[in-house]
Design an enzyme around this catalytic site. Structure first.
Site, PDB file in Angstrom:
ATOM      1  N   THR A  46       1.505  -5.728  14.799  1.00 32.29           N
ATOM      2  CA  THR A  46       1.217  -4.331  15.144  1.00 32.29           C
ATOM      3  C   THR A  46      -0.246  -4.006  14.910  1.00 32.29           C
ATOM      4  O   THR A  46      -0.897  -3.337  15.725  1.00 32.29           O
ATOM      5  CB  THR A  46       2.089  -3.388  14.293  1.00 32.29           C
ATOM      6  OG1 THR A  46       3.446  -3.775  14.427  1.00 32.29           O
ATOM      7  CG2 THR A  46       1.925  -1.950  14.726  1.00 32.29           C
ATOM      8  N   THR A  47      -0.801  -4.502  13.790  1.00 34.62           N
ATOM      9  CA  THR A  47      -2.196  -4.233  13.445  1.00 34.62           C
ATOM     10  C   THR A  47      -3.151  -4.844  14.457  1.00 34.62           C
ATOM     11  O   THR A  47      -4.283  -4.370  14.618  1.00 34.62           O
ATOM     12  CB  THR A  47      -2.498  -4.760  12.029  1.00 34.62           C
ATOM     13  OG1 THR A  47      -1.515  -4.229  11.125  1.00 34.62           O
ATOM     14  CG2 THR A  47      -3.869  -4.361  11.547  1.00 34.62           C
ATOM     15  N   TYR A 109      12.136   1.626  19.967  1.00 36.00           N
ATOM     16  CA  TYR A 109      12.500   2.610  20.987  1.00 36.00           C
ATOM     17  C   TYR A 109      13.986   2.595  21.355  1.00 36.00           C
ATOM     18  O   TYR A 109      14.621   3.645  21.432  1.00 36.00           O
ATOM     19  CB  TYR A 109      11.647   2.442  22.260  1.00 36.00           C
ATOM     20  CG  TYR A 109      11.872   3.550  23.275  1.00 36.00           C
ATOM     21  CD1 TYR A 109      11.352   4.826  23.052  1.00 36.00           C
ATOM     22  CD2 TYR A 109      12.628   3.326  24.416  1.00 36.00           C
ATOM     23  CE1 TYR A 109      11.578   5.845  23.962  1.00 36.00           C
ATOM     24  CE2 TYR A 109      12.859   4.335  25.325  1.00 36.00           C
ATOM     25  CZ  TYR A 109      12.336   5.594  25.096  1.00 36.00           C
ATOM     26  OH  TYR A 109      12.568   6.610  25.990  1.00 36.00           O
ATOM     27  N   TYR A 135      10.767  -8.815  10.830  1.00 36.53           N
ATOM     28  CA  TYR A 135       9.856  -7.736  10.454  1.00 36.53           C
ATOM     29  C   TYR A 135      10.590  -6.414  10.602  1.00 36.53           C
ATOM     30  O   TYR A 135      10.963  -6.028  11.716  1.00 36.53           O
ATOM     31  CB  TYR A 135       8.602  -7.783  11.331  1.00 36.53           C
ATOM     32  CG  TYR A 135       7.549  -6.733  11.027  1.00 36.53           C
ATOM     33  CD1 TYR A 135       7.555  -6.006   9.833  1.00 36.53           C
ATOM     34  CD2 TYR A 135       6.540  -6.465  11.942  1.00 36.53           C
ATOM     35  CE1 TYR A 135       6.580  -5.050   9.572  1.00 36.53           C
ATOM     36  CE2 TYR A 135       5.562  -5.514  11.681  1.00 36.53           C
ATOM     37  CZ  TYR A 135       5.586  -4.805  10.501  1.00 36.53           C
ATOM     38  OH  TYR A 135       4.636  -3.854  10.244  1.00 36.53           O
ATOM     39  N   ARG A 140       7.896   2.656  12.548  1.00 37.65           N
ATOM     40  CA  ARG A 140       7.340   2.383  13.872  1.00 37.65           C
ATOM     41  C   ARG A 140       8.430   2.117  14.915  1.00 37.65           C
ATOM     42  O   ARG A 140       8.280   2.500  16.072  1.00 37.65           O
ATOM     43  CB  ARG A 140       6.385   1.189  13.817  1.00 37.65           C
ATOM     44  CG  ARG A 140       5.049   1.506  13.157  1.00 37.65           C
ATOM     45  CD  ARG A 140       4.104   0.325  13.303  1.00 37.65           C
ATOM     46  NE  ARG A 140       2.783   0.589  12.736  1.00 37.65           N
ATOM     47  CZ  ARG A 140       1.771   1.112  13.399  1.00 37.65           C
ATOM     48  NH1 ARG A 140       1.916   1.461  14.656  1.00 37.65           N
ATOM     49  NH2 ARG A 140       0.596   1.288  12.806  1.00 37.65           N
ATOM     50  N   LYS A 164       9.373  -9.717   6.551  1.00 40.34           N
ATOM     51  CA  LYS A 164       8.324  -8.771   6.176  1.00 40.34           C
ATOM     52  C   LYS A 164       9.008  -7.420   6.105  1.00 40.34           C
ATOM     53  O   LYS A 164       9.362  -6.826   7.124  1.00 40.34           O
ATOM     54  CB  LYS A 164       7.189  -8.765   7.206  1.00 40.34           C
ATOM     55  CG  LYS A 164       6.091  -7.755   6.892  1.00 40.34           C
ATOM     56  CD  LYS A 164       5.039  -7.685   7.992  1.00 40.34           C
ATOM     57  CE  LYS A 164       4.003  -6.610   7.678  1.00 40.34           C
ATOM     58  NZ  LYS A 164       3.013  -6.452   8.768  1.00 40.34           N
ATOM     59  N   ILE A 206       2.031  -9.236   3.589  1.00 41.20           N
ATOM     60  CA  ILE A 206       1.280  -9.310   4.839  1.00 41.20           C
ATOM     61  C   ILE A 206       0.529  -7.995   4.913  1.00 41.20           C
ATOM     62  O   ILE A 206       1.112  -6.943   5.138  1.00 41.20           O
ATOM     63  CB  ILE A 206       2.181  -9.545   6.058  1.00 41.20           C
ATOM     64  CG1 ILE A 206       2.844 -10.923   5.943  1.00 41.20           C
ATOM     65  CG2 ILE A 206       1.366  -9.460   7.355  1.00 41.20           C
ATOM     66  CD1 ILE A 206       3.818 -11.248   7.060  1.00 41.20           C
TER      67      ILE A 206
END
Length: 293
Positions: A46-47, A109, A135, A140, A164, A206
């Protein structure tokens, strides 16, 4: 499994002012992180603003990252999405040398049920050539991977090696730690709570803020893993304000501001993200200067 003990960095993707990928900046950042003592890099999480990169750009960034790293530290590729069939095809096709695992966020979503999440990861695990790290980031994705689902996946698929965990829910973290297979890795996905998570048995983090402060972040994590929690306290507390500022507006805009101040790469992000406000940028710069004075 020791490949993923310690500090992993969810690396940003630097962009030039015109929005194109800044490969020189990416090379500088990778070497900065390696010099900072981190154990591994996660590319295109994502980052890394993976949602705004084309498939061709993703392939080039992943290949370039592996080329620059050149085996010096471990590498994880971010491959995720809310179309299971498409994610499976990407996982099956992934063949870039130098990567040690795949990190895959739960579908966003769609808001699948727990059975849907299980079946999504089952399809990935059955087609992945590399070990898979789950993850969970409900803030998010809009849905949580429950402790029961995590443990079920960990028990049913030996190539699902860890998670994660970024729910921030310690009831859930406690349950996973109690019920998971012994060799299943719990990795913190939240910089501010890595210390208490490691106290419960997590194997590292992370990190996002570690893009800017890899040495400080990895020092804290290393002390925690050596059970020197008292020794880790000062560094842990020193990072609180800069971490908060990096997330007060959209991430990774905040940490890119810090990287620009450090001269590593620019602070350009791709829409729909925008650079942080002038006020927040000033606060980040002031905080970063405390580490460089």
């Amino acid at each position: 499994m020791n490949k993923f003990y310690g500090t992993g960095i969810a690396i940003v993707t630097p962009f030039l002012a015109d929005g194109q990928v800044d490969y020189d900046g990416l090379k500088t950042l990778i070497n900065y992180l390696i010099d900072g003592g981190v154990e591994y890099i996660v590319s295109l999480g994502t980052t890394g603003e993976s949602a705004t990169l084309s498939q061709d750009e993703k392939k080039k960034v992943l290949a370039f990252t592996a080329e620059v790293v050149n085996g010096r530290i471990n590498l994880v590729a971010g491959i995720a999405g809310n179309n299971t069939a498409e994610v499976v095809e990407q996982v099956k096709a992934f063949d870039i040398p130098g990567y040690n695992a795949i990190l895959s966020a739960s579908p966003q979503y769609n808001k699948p049920t727990q059975e849907g999440i299980y079946q999504h990861y089952k399809a990935i695990a059955q087609n992945a050539k590399l070990p898979v790290i789950l993850y969970n980031v409900p803030s998010r994705t809009g849905s949580n991977v429950s402790a029961d689902t995590t443990v079920r996946l960990a028990r049913d698929f030996k190539n699902i090696i860890g998670i994660k965990e970024a729910s921030g829910n310690f009831d859930q973290i406690n349950q996973i730690m109690r019920d998971k297979p012994q060799d299943f890795l719990m990795i913190s996905g939240d910089d501010p709570i890595s210390l208490p998570m490691i106290a419960l048995g997590a194997v590292g983090v992370i990190s996002v803020v570690g893009n800017a402060l890899p040495r400080q972040t990895s020092d804290v994590i290393r002390k925690c893993l050596n059970h020197d929690f008292k020794g880790a306290e000062k560094g842990h507390f020193d990072l609180i304000d800069i971490t908060r500022l990096c997330f007060v507006e959209s991430s990774p805009a905040g940490v890119k501001t810090a990287l620009k101040q450090l001269g590593i790469c620019g602070d350009t992000v791709r829409l729909p993200l925008v650079q942080v406000s002038e006020y927040t940028a000033g606060q980040i710069i002031k905080e970063i200067q405390k580490f460089t004075a």
